[in-house]
Design an enzyme around this catalytic site. Structure first.
Site, PDB file in Angstrom:
ATOM      1  N   TYR A   9      49.349  59.532  58.873  1.00  0.00           N
ATOM      2  CA  TYR A   9      50.102  60.288  57.739  1.00  0.00           C
ATOM      3  C   TYR A   9      49.713  61.838  57.571  1.00  0.00           C
ATOM      4  CZ  TYR A   9      51.371  55.345  56.816  1.00  0.00           C
ATOM      5  OH  TYR A   9      51.670  54.008  57.179  1.00  0.00           O
ATOM      6  N   ASN A  44      62.069  55.370  55.234  1.00  0.00           N
ATOM      7  CA  ASN A  44      63.136  55.833  56.456  1.00  0.00           C
ATOM      8  C   ASN A  44      64.344  54.680  56.388  1.00  0.00           C
ATOM      9  OD1 ASN A  44      63.932  56.345  58.914  1.00  0.00           O
ATOM     10  ND2 ASN A  44      62.123  55.882  59.862  1.00  0.00           N
ATOM     11  N   CYS A  98      59.094  55.519  62.616  1.00  0.00           N
ATOM     12  CA  CYS A  98      58.141  55.371  61.711  1.00  0.00           C
ATOM     13  C   CYS A  98      56.780  54.480  62.079  1.00  0.00           C
ATOM     14  CB  CYS A  98      58.425  55.272  60.377  1.00  0.00           C
ATOM     15  SG  CYS A  98      59.747  53.900  60.139  1.00  0.00           S
ATOM     16  N   HIS A  99      57.253  53.660  62.983  1.00  0.00           N
ATOM     17  CA  HIS A  99      56.072  52.679  63.492  1.00  0.00           C
ATOM     18  C   HIS A  99      54.849  53.282  64.196  1.00  0.00           C
ATOM     19  CE1 HIS A  99      58.795  53.172  67.130  1.00  0.00           C
ATOM     20  NE2 HIS A  99      57.999  52.859  67.593  1.00  0.00           N
ATOM     21  N   GLU A 113      55.751  50.029  73.463  1.00  0.00           N
ATOM     22  CA  GLU A 113      55.694  51.274  74.006  1.00  0.00           C
ATOM     23  C   GLU A 113      54.608  51.461  74.753  1.00  0.00           C
ATOM     24  OE1 GLU A 113      56.283  54.135  70.711  1.00  0.00           O
ATOM     25  OE2 GLU A 113      58.300  53.340  70.447  1.00  0.00           O
TER      26      GLU A 113
END
Length: 173
Positions: free
Chosen positions: A105, A128, A136-137, A164
């Site tokens: 963050y 979001n 945002c993950h 990912e």
């Protein structure tokens, strides 16, 4: 202004509801019950067959490529209304976080030109309107995963991060 169109997309992280306005994608809800979406948002939009609406069809094609490991950055028309300049700046910076990586963050706050605003960045992640599309993950706390407002919370966040990393052939979670 016409009512948004919404459609559903079955994904590995649950049913995704997609809301599109006249000029872009407005909202993404992850791991939702279709009857809940119809009850909550049905009066604010109309249900469409995913491939019958050009923008929804474009989003579905992008999601298919993402979940097949063929797309790493979403380039879709977006409609982001009613957001503060700070929120918009943070969301734009968030779009630059590469696929399969994470940032904190605090580092996202610095990248957006707002050093010291880590908590405020966390609040932006919580609201979001386009999780997954605006990733945002990929934002974590210095002490671990942090939170996640999409889907089943941290379970969904971890699933997306693991997915990912697997596409990139990495296991550094």
């Amino acid at each position: 202004m016409t009512k948004p169109v919404y459609a559903f997309y079955p994904s590995p992280c649950g049913m995704i509801a997609l809301f599109a306005g006249e000029n872009g994608l407005q909202r993404v809800l992850i791991d939702v019950a279709t009857d809940h979406v119809a009850a909550r948002f049905g009066g604010a939009g109309r249900l469409a067959e995913p491939l019958s609406h050009p923008l929804i069809a474009e989003v579905v094609a992008a999601l298919n490529r993402y979940f097949q490991g063929q797309l790493q950055t979403f380039d879709l028309p977006l409609e982001l209304h009613g957001l503060s300049p700070f929120t918009t700046t943070i969301l734009h910076a968030l779009q630059q976080v590469p696929f399969g990586t994470t940032c904190t963050y605090g580092s996202l706050a610095v990248a957006a030109g707002h050093r010291g605003a880590a908590r405020a960045v966390g609040r932006v992640m919580a609201i979001n309107p386009l999780p997954l599309v605006i990733p945002c993950h990929r934002v974590i706390s210095v002490s671990g995963l942090g939170g996640y407002s999409g889907g089943r919370g941290l379970q969904t966040k971890q699933l997306l991060l693991d997915f990912e990393r697997s596409i990139l052939g990495r296991d550094d979670g």
